[in-house]
Enzyme design. Structure first.
Site, PDB file in Angstrom:
ATOM      1  N   LYS A   5      -4.821  -2.147   2.963  1.00 59.16           N
ATOM      2  CA  LYS A   5      -5.923  -1.962   3.918  1.00 59.16           C
ATOM      3  C   LYS A   5      -6.598  -0.609   3.717  1.00 59.16           C
ATOM      4  O   LYS A   5      -7.824  -0.519   3.646  1.00 59.16           O
ATOM      5  CB  LYS A   5      -5.408  -2.062   5.370  1.00 59.16           C
ATOM      6  CG  LYS A   5      -4.733  -3.370   5.699  1.00 59.16           C
ATOM      7  CD  LYS A   5      -4.252  -3.411   7.133  1.00 59.16           C
ATOM      8  CE  LYS A   5      -3.182  -2.406   7.480  1.00 59.16           C
ATOM      9  NZ  LYS A   5      -1.884  -2.610   6.805  1.00 59.16           N
ATOM     10  N   ARG A  34      -4.085  -4.553  16.422  1.00 58.03           N
ATOM     11  CA  ARG A  34      -2.754  -5.006  16.002  1.00 58.03           C
ATOM     12  C   ARG A  34      -2.251  -6.130  16.886  1.00 58.03           C
ATOM     13  O   ARG A  34      -1.210  -6.704  16.606  1.00 58.03           O
ATOM     14  CB  ARG A  34      -1.744  -3.867  16.133  1.00 58.03           C
ATOM     15  CG  ARG A  34      -2.089  -2.665  15.331  1.00 58.03           C
ATOM     16  CD  ARG A  34      -1.194  -2.580  14.128  1.00 58.03           C
ATOM     17  NE  ARG A  34      -1.596  -1.427  13.352  1.00 58.03           N
ATOM     18  CZ  ARG A  34      -0.971  -1.026  12.265  1.00 58.03           C
ATOM     19  NH1 ARG A  34       0.068  -1.671  11.814  1.00 58.03           N
ATOM     20  NH2 ARG A  34      -1.408   0.012  11.601  1.00 58.03           N
ATOM     21  N   ARG A  38       5.211   4.585  -2.802  1.00 57.20           N
ATOM     22  CA  ARG A  38       3.921   5.215  -2.461  1.00 57.20           C
ATOM     23  C   ARG A  38       4.074   6.725  -2.239  1.00 57.20           C
ATOM     24  O   ARG A  38       5.002   7.186  -1.595  1.00 57.20           O
ATOM     25  CB  ARG A  38       3.355   4.574  -1.194  1.00 57.20           C
ATOM     26  CG  ARG A  38       2.134   5.320  -0.655  1.00 57.20           C
ATOM     27  CD  ARG A  38       1.382   4.541   0.383  1.00 57.20           C
ATOM     28  NE  ARG A  38       2.147   4.277   1.591  1.00 57.20           N
ATOM     29  CZ  ARG A  38       1.667   3.596   2.622  1.00 57.20           C
ATOM     30  NH1 ARG A  38       0.444   3.112   2.589  1.00 57.20           N
ATOM     31  NH2 ARG A  38       2.408   3.376   3.681  1.00 57.20           N
ATOM     32  N   ARG A  70       5.663   8.974   3.056  1.00 55.11           N
ATOM     33  CA  ARG A  70       5.575   8.797   4.507  1.00 55.11           C
ATOM     34  C   ARG A  70       6.957   8.517   5.100  1.00 55.11           C
ATOM     35  O   ARG A  70       7.760   7.822   4.501  1.00 55.11           O
ATOM     36  CB  ARG A  70       4.626   7.635   4.840  1.00 55.11           C
ATOM     37  CG  ARG A  70       3.187   8.087   4.995  1.00 55.11           C
ATOM     38  CD  ARG A  70       2.199   6.969   5.113  1.00 55.11           C
ATOM     39  NE  ARG A  70       2.527   5.906   6.054  1.00 55.11           N
ATOM     40  CZ  ARG A  70       1.705   4.897   6.335  1.00 55.11           C
ATOM     41  NH1 ARG A  70       0.513   4.844   5.750  1.00 55.11           N
ATOM     42  NH2 ARG A  70       2.052   3.956   7.174  1.00 55.11           N
ATOM     43  N   ARG A  75       8.455  -2.750  10.292  1.00 52.49           N
ATOM     44  CA  ARG A  75       6.986  -2.800  10.449  1.00 52.49           C
ATOM     45  C   ARG A  75       6.474  -4.202  10.154  1.00 52.49           C
ATOM     46  O   ARG A  75       5.579  -4.717  10.817  1.00 52.49           O
ATOM     47  CB  ARG A  75       6.310  -1.780   9.513  1.00 52.49           C
ATOM     48  CG  ARG A  75       6.444  -0.342  10.023  1.00 52.49           C
ATOM     49  CD  ARG A  75       6.346   0.677   8.903  1.00 52.49           C
ATOM     50  NE  ARG A  75       5.070   0.712   8.233  1.00 52.49           N
ATOM     51  CZ  ARG A  75       4.882   1.194   6.995  1.00 52.49           C
ATOM     52  NH1 ARG A  75       5.913   1.671   6.301  1.00 52.49           N
ATOM     53  NH2 ARG A  75       3.689   1.193   6.463  1.00 52.49           N
TER      54      ARG A  75
HETATM   55  P1  AP5 Z   1      -2.274   1.010   1.238  1.00 50.50           P
HETATM   56  O1  AP5 Z   1      -3.718   0.839   0.986  1.00 50.50           O
HETATM   57  O2  AP5 Z   1      -1.794   2.341   1.708  1.00 50.50           O
HETATM   58  O3  AP5 Z   1      -1.749  -0.156   2.218  1.00 50.50           O
HETATM   59  P2  AP5 Z   1      -1.962  -0.336   3.762  1.00 50.50           P
HETATM   60  O4  AP5 Z   1      -2.140  -1.778   4.029  1.00 50.50           O
HETATM   61  O5  AP5 Z   1      -2.996   0.597   4.297  1.00 50.50           O
HETATM   62  O6  AP5 Z   1      -0.493   0.090   4.222  1.00 50.50           O
HETATM   63  P3  AP5 Z   1      -0.009   1.019   5.396  1.00 50.50           P
HETATM   64  O7  AP5 Z   1       1.444   1.227   5.119  1.00 50.50           O
HETATM   65  O8  AP5 Z   1      -0.833   2.243   5.559  1.00 50.50           O
HETATM   66  O9  AP5 Z   1      -0.220   0.055   6.607  1.00 50.50           O
HETATM   67  P4  AP5 Z   1       0.381   0.099   7.997  1.00 50.50           P
HETATM   68  O10 AP5 Z   1      -0.420  -0.882   8.740  1.00 50.50           O
HETATM   69  O11 AP5 Z   1       1.860  -0.098   8.042  1.00 50.50           O
HETATM   70  O12 AP5 Z   1       0.224   1.626   8.412  1.00 50.50           O
HETATM   71  P5  AP5 Z   1      -0.791   2.394   9.358  1.00 50.50           P
HETATM   72  O13 AP5 Z   1      -1.019   3.705   8.745  1.00 50.50           O
HETATM   73  O14 AP5 Z   1      -1.951   1.552   9.728  1.00 50.50           O
HETATM   74  O15 AP5 Z   1      -1.510   0.590  -0.098  1.00 50.50           O
HETATM   75  C1  AP5 Z   1      -0.113   0.725  -0.199  1.00 50.50           C
HETATM   76  C2  AP5 Z   1       0.265   1.133  -1.635  1.00 50.50           C
HETATM   77  O16 AP5 Z   1      -0.073   0.054  -2.521  1.00 50.50           O
HETATM   78  C3  AP5 Z   1      -0.508   2.355  -2.171  1.00 50.50           C
HETATM   79  O17 AP5 Z   1       0.346   3.117  -2.972  1.00 50.50           O
HETATM   80  C4  AP5 Z   1      -1.652   1.743  -3.006  1.00 50.50           C
HETATM   81  O18 AP5 Z   1      -2.018   2.598  -4.073  1.00 50.50           O
HETATM   82  C5  AP5 Z   1      -1.015   0.442  -3.524  1.00 50.50           C
HETATM   83  N1  AP5 Z   1      -1.961  -0.642  -3.650  1.00 50.50           N
HETATM   84  C6  AP5 Z   1      -2.890  -1.050  -2.723  1.00 50.50           C
HETATM   85  N2  AP5 Z   1      -3.548  -2.133  -3.152  1.00 50.50           N
HETATM   86  C7  AP5 Z   1      -3.029  -2.442  -4.387  1.00 50.50           C
HETATM   87  C8  AP5 Z   1      -3.289  -3.466  -5.336  1.00 50.50           C
HETATM   88  N3  AP5 Z   1      -4.216  -4.417  -5.112  1.00 50.50           N
HETATM   89  N4  AP5 Z   1      -2.566  -3.483  -6.468  1.00 50.50           N
HETATM   90  C9  AP5 Z   1      -1.590  -2.544  -6.698  1.00 50.50           C
HETATM   91  N5  AP5 Z   1      -1.302  -1.529  -5.839  1.00 50.50           N
HETATM   92  C10 AP5 Z   1      -2.003  -1.476  -4.691  1.00 50.50           C
HETATM   93  O19 AP5 Z   1       0.088   2.563  10.664  1.00 50.50           O
HETATM   94  C11 AP5 Z   1       1.248   3.361  10.672  1.00 50.50           C
HETATM   95  C12 AP5 Z   1       1.867   3.333  12.051  1.00 50.50           C
HETATM   96  O20 AP5 Z   1       0.938   3.877  13.017  1.00 50.50           O
HETATM   97  C13 AP5 Z   1       2.213   1.950  12.600  1.00 50.50           C
HETATM   98  O21 AP5 Z   1       3.470   1.490  12.152  1.00 50.50           O
HETATM   99  C14 AP5 Z   1       2.194   2.220  14.117  1.00 50.50           C
HETATM  100  O22 AP5 Z   1       3.336   2.881  14.534  1.00 50.50           O
HETATM  101  C15 AP5 Z   1       1.018   3.179  14.255  1.00 50.50           C
HETATM  102  N6  AP5 Z   1      -0.268   2.478  14.483  1.00 50.50           N
HETATM  103  C16 AP5 Z   1      -1.343   2.448  13.661  1.00 50.50           C
HETATM  104  N7  AP5 Z   1      -2.329   1.702  14.190  1.00 50.50           N
HETATM  105  C17 AP5 Z   1      -1.867   1.259  15.379  1.00 50.50           C
HETATM  106  C18 AP5 Z   1      -2.412   0.433  16.394  1.00 50.50           C
HETATM  107  N8  AP5 Z   1      -3.645  -0.094  16.283  1.00 50.50           N
HETATM  108  N9  AP5 Z   1      -1.647   0.158  17.485  1.00 50.50           N
HETATM  109  C19 AP5 Z   1      -0.417   0.684  17.627  1.00 50.50           C
HETATM  110  N10 AP5 Z   1       0.175   1.469  16.704  1.00 50.50           N
HETATM  111  C20 AP5 Z   1      -0.551   1.760  15.581  1.00 50.50           C
END
Ligand code: AP5
Length: 221
Positions: free
Chosen positions: A13, A88, A127, A160, A171
């Protein structure tokens, strides 16, 4: 145009939101990034969120909804924005619709970036993220040119605290519990697109551009 990127942790994402934002010239809003900034600054929100995030849970809706409203109120969102990590759950989706309706706006399209557990674990356990500019690297697939150093800005790379296998699985479970209802919610309004996020980044990006063009045929990319 208001685009939502849904998907499990590691689906890409953040990666795709950054690339799409550059292509269609809209701000990328990541609730995860905003929360992490609050944690690193030690704000009251960050202090409340830190432990929940490290354990892989969801930060309470009232805190995240307030944080999102403040971000949407900033002037750079006038032409639209790309949401990564929000909503979410149904409560957040309904709150988003309410916030947008009050501003005579609505969601344009929603991408369901689907990825397999095997790919997710492989991507997230390796990552590395830049502390300064947020750029992503991978220990094996996309290593930085100089160890622990960002190729783009020279910042320090870190892993992270929620990218440990046990927390990634937590997660994923949290995501799976909520996602079916969310997909039904957006399916009803005919705004939902399913995209295979296990594909190469360029293929995923092209699908997202096609989705955005379907929502706005004046879009020049
Ligand atoms: P990346 O692009 O970082 O993936 P992502 O989907 O953004 O993964 P996240 O781990 O950031 O998602 P998340 O939803 O768990 O975390 P968030 O920060 O939102 O890609 C991942 C890796 O793969 C990278 O190394 C990239 O280079 C590689 N990659 C990507 N695409 C690729 C491809 N096509 N081919 C090969 N490699 C690839 O949330 C974190 C925490 O915050 C949550 O757990 C929660 O506690 C809190 N939080 C955030 N939003 C909310 C909300 N709305 N409500 C409540 N709590 C929230």
């Amino acid at each position: 145009m208001i685009v939502i990127l849904l998907g499990p942790p590691g689906a890409g994402k953040g990666t795709q939101a950054k690339m799409l934002a550059a292509k269609i010239n809209l701000p990328h809003i990541s609730t995860g990034d905003i929360l992490r900034q609050n944690v690193s600054k030690g704000t009251p929100l960050g202090l409340q969120a830190q432990d929940i995030m490290t354990k892989g849970g969801l930060v309470p809706d009232d805190l995240v909804n307030k944080m999102l409203t403040e971000r949407i109120n900033q002037p750079d969102t006038k032409a639209g924005f790309i949401l990564d990590g929000f909503p979410r759950n149904i409560n957040q989706a309904e709150e988003l619709d309410k916030i947008l309706k009050e501003r005579n706006r609505q969601v344009s399209s929603v991408a369901d970036l689907d990825s397999s557990e095997k790919v997710i674990l492989q991507r997230l356990t390796g990552r590395l993220v830049c502390r300064k500019c947020g750029a992503n690297f991978h220990i094996k697939n996309m290593p930085p040119k100089v160890a622990d150093t960002c190729d783009s800005c020279g910042g320090e790379l870190y892993q992270r605290s929620d990218d440990k296998e046990e927390t990634i699985l937590k997660r994923l479970a949290v995501y799976r519990k909520e996602v079916a209802d969310l997909l039904t919610y957006y399916q009803k309004s005919n705004k939902l697109y399913h995209i295979n996020a296990d594909e190469d980044t360029d293929i995923v990006l092209n699908n997202l551009i096609a989705m955005s063009k379907a929502a706005d045929d004046t879009l020049k990319v």
